[in-house]
Design an enzyme around this catalytic site. Structure first.
Site, mmCIF file in Angstrom:
data_model
loop_
_atom_site.group_PDB
_atom_site.id
_atom_site.type_symbol
_atom_site.label_atom_id
_atom_site.label_comp_id
_atom_site.label_asym_id
_atom_site.label_seq_id
_atom_site.Cartn_x
_atom_site.Cartn_y
_atom_site.Cartn_z
ATOM 1 N N GLY A 124 0.792 -1.231 0.000
ATOM 2 C CA GLY A 124 0.000 0.000 0.000
ATOM 3 C C GLY A 124 0.816 1.269 0.000
ATOM 4 O O GLY A 124 0.264 2.363 -0.160
ATOM 5 N N CYS A 166 -11.400 4.805 -28.896
ATOM 6 C CA CYS A 166 -12.668 5.336 -29.359
ATOM 7 C C CYS A 166 -13.653 5.523 -28.199
ATOM 8 O O CYS A 166 -14.730 4.938 -28.182
ATOM 9 C CB CYS A 166 -13.210 4.353 -30.394
ATOM 10 S SG CYS A 166 -14.405 5.100 -31.456
ATOM 11 N N TYR A 170 -9.318 5.342 -12.420
ATOM 12 C CA TYR A 170 -9.375 5.897 -11.064
ATOM 13 C C TYR A 170 -9.315 7.429 -11.052
ATOM 14 O O TYR A 170 -9.278 8.019 -9.976
ATOM 15 C CB TYR A 170 -8.176 5.416 -10.232
ATOM 16 C CG TYR A 170 -7.908 3.933 -10.254
ATOM 17 C CD1 TYR A 170 -8.820 3.035 -9.700
ATOM 18 C CD2 TYR A 170 -6.727 3.428 -10.793
ATOM 19 C CE1 TYR A 170 -8.552 1.680 -9.685
ATOM 20 C CE2 TYR A 170 -6.450 2.071 -10.778
ATOM 21 C CZ TYR A 170 -7.374 1.199 -10.225
ATOM 22 O OH TYR A 170 -7.105 -0.134 -10.208
HETATM 23 N N1 LLP Z 1 -0.663 -7.054 -1.045
HETATM 24 C C1 LLP Z 1 -1.944 -7.285 -1.373
HETATM 25 C C2 LLP Z 1 -2.660 -8.391 -0.710
HETATM 26 C C3 LLP Z 1 -2.574 -6.491 -2.345
HETATM 27 O O1 LLP Z 1 -3.842 -6.736 -2.665
HETATM 28 C C4 LLP Z 1 -1.852 -5.459 -2.989
HETATM 29 C C5 LLP Z 1 -2.489 -4.628 -4.021
HETATM 30 C C6 LLP Z 1 -0.509 -5.254 -2.609
HETATM 31 C C7 LLP Z 1 0.049 -6.076 -1.630
HETATM 32 C C8 LLP Z 1 0.355 -4.206 -3.224
HETATM 33 O O2 LLP Z 1 -0.143 -2.933 -3.063
HETATM 34 P P1 LLP Z 1 0.795 -1.663 -3.425
HETATM 35 O O3 LLP Z 1 1.974 -1.698 -2.495
HETATM 36 O O4 LLP Z 1 1.212 -1.788 -4.832
HETATM 37 O O5 LLP Z 1 -0.088 -0.492 -3.199
HETATM 38 N N2 LLP Z 1 -4.586 -1.086 -9.713
HETATM 39 C C9 LLP Z 1 -4.520 -0.189 -8.584
HETATM 40 C C10 LLP Z 1 -3.876 -0.825 -7.376
HETATM 41 C C11 LLP Z 1 -4.544 -2.110 -6.923
HETATM 42 C C12 LLP Z 1 -3.791 -2.803 -5.830
HETATM 43 C C13 LLP Z 1 -4.358 -4.128 -5.498
HETATM 44 N N3 LLP Z 1 -3.677 -4.795 -4.439
HETATM 45 C C14 LLP Z 1 -3.783 1.074 -9.008
HETATM 46 O O6 LLP Z 1 -3.352 1.178 -10.161
HETATM 47 O O7 LLP Z 1 -3.644 2.000 -8.221
#
Ligand code: LLP
Length: 437
Positions: A249, A361, A334
């Site tokens: 996150g 498109c 988003y």
């Molecule tokens: N661990 C779990 C269980 C997760 O579901 C996720 C992300 C992460 C780690 C890694 O999160 P990060 O550190 O990258 O924030 N497509 C969206 C983000 C979706 C994230 C889903 N889960 C975007 O482009 O912002």
């Protein structure tokens, strides 16, 4: 942070009006490989990984970083992170397959899926992958599969939903009573007790509160709740945890007016709080895991693109580019901000406001509205920043537009690490029934 420092922080810099990324001239890359193209900076991936590792080591040496593979699945990126000693967080068997193909051993992978099928379980149990369950109902099915495959039930983990979460968009907040992920407080003791009864010997626990968190304070409440539930499970069931996984996150500054995540503050709120619980003798001495995706991969990559159309419709100016939301969907999906800059600002005196739009498109194919940029001409190259996380992995061939290539930069050299798709790739798996031929 001033603007020039903010660019430097991402290894971008103008030299005599030309944009350099990782010490390479972006115009040269665009000319050599064509556009649109993802360009990835190997040293940035290593740097961000090391920053996190350093932060963890300062407080607690028993730590592991699980790179969230969903943010970037390129085999070269996985190899780079492997060489740093990273572990890997997968959300599907496809991601596990990719990791195994890149040579990552199964004991370096955690599988945090959701809505698991029996096929998912079979795949992971056969490969000796640690599964992090997301629902009480999945436990019995998983145990049965261990029995069917005659594998010993050793380590299991569950994902906790602490109800307090955060994220850059409602779709990326992963906790709360109305959110599909994880297990709520009142079922947590029950799942571990059942797992023990079914013969599992070792335990881990996990939470991931959301994605794109730039304020470290957002972790405070969920971490407090997490540590409380951990203590409760230990007290009531007499088990101890091999690991505690705080998820990912960690956000990055997409906007020039945003400062990077304060890692010291994150460490105070998450890592030091965890260490305090250990020192108070409340939770044993588990290994700490974190699962960053974006923090490691986002800033490693730019998307190079070329302006093909300048359109003045009498109301506003559009700059049409050759990348669309098929290439990078975050702005459309988003409303995410991605900073956009010119690759060549020489001989450009006037600024104008442009809507930067792609060729898809749909009216929503917009990378940025009313962006102030030096006056653009058809043929100019633009750089879209921070495309390394959830960029290529969320791309598609929508409108039958083949996905672009990926280039890796290291030590001043460029390497193609993914071929651009072809029209034949678009048709590859289609079958026309005989009667239609
Ligand atoms: N661990 C779990 C269980 C997760 O579901 C996720 C992300 C992460 C780690 C890694 O999160 P990060 O550190 O990258 O924030 N497509 C969206 C983000 C979706 C994230 C889903 N889960 C975007 O482009 O912002």
């Amino acid at each position: 942070m001033n603007y020039v420092d903010w660019l430097n922080y991402k290894d971008l810099e103008y030299r005599q009006g030309i944009l350099y990324f990782a010490n390479l001239n972006t115009l040269d890359i665009a000319e050599k490989y064509g556009t649109p193209i993802y360009v990835i900076n190997e040293q940035m991936i290593r740097k961000r990984y090391k920053e996190l590792k350093y932060m963890l080591n300062l407080v607690y040496k028993k730590n592991r970083i699980y790179f969230a593979v969903k943010s970037n699945t390129n085999l070269a990126i996985l190899k780079i992170l492997s060489s740093e000693g990273s572990y890997f967080d997968c959300s599907s068997t496809g991601e596990i397959y990719t990791c195994l193909k890149s040579g990552i051993p199964p004991d370096r992978i955690i599988y945090t899926g959701n809505m698991f099928t029996d096929q998912d379980f079979e795949f992971s149990v056969k490969q000796d992958i640690l599964v992090n369950l997301d629902s009480f109902s999945q436990l019995k099915r998983l145990a049965k599969i261990y029995e069917k495959l005659e594998k010993e039930k050793i380590l299991i983990s569950f994902r906790y939903n602490p109800e307090f979460g955060a994220g850059h968009h409602p779709h990326t907040i992963t906790t709360g009573k109305d959110i599909k992920f994880g297990i709520l407080e009142h079922q947590m003791v029950k799942v571990y007790s059942k797992a023990k009864e079914l013969g599992f010997k070792k335990f881990g626990i996990h939470q991931h509160i959301g994605s794109g968190i730039i304020e470290a304070n957002d972790y405070e409440m969920p971490v407090e709740k997490f540590l409380i539930i951990i203590e409760k499970i230990i007290k009531e069931l007499g088990i101890h945890f091999e690991f505690v996984d705080f998820g990912g996150g960690l956000g990055i500054p997409y906007h020039p007016e945003t400062d990077p995540l304060d890692l010291n503050r994150y460490s105070d709120i998450v890592i030091k709080k965890f260490k305090e619980s250990i020192e108070n003798g409340e939770i044993g001495e588990p290994c700490i895991f974190i699962e960053p995706g974006r923090y490691i991969s986002a800033e490693s990559s730019i998307l190079l693109t070329q302006v093909n159309t300048i359109k003045d419709n009498g109301f506003k100016l559009f700059a049409g580019i050759d990348a669309g939301f098929n290439t990078l969907i975050r702005p459309t999906l988003y409303g995410s901000y991605h900073h956009i800059i010119v690759c060549d600002e020489r001989d450009k005196e006037e600024n104008s406001k442009y809507d930067i739009v792609g060729p898809i498109c749909e009216s929503g194919d917009i990378f940025g509205k009313e962006r102030v940029l030096p006056e653009l001409s058809e043929g100019d190259y633009l750089t879209i920043l921070d495309a390394g996380a959830y960029g290529f992995t969320m791309s598609s061939p929508y409108n039958s537009r083949p996905r672009p290539a990926e280039i890796l930069i290291n030590d001043g050299n460029t390497f193609k690490i993914r071929e651009e798709e072809t029209y034949d790739d678009l048709l590859r798996n289609q079958i026309v029934p005989d009667y239609l031929k």
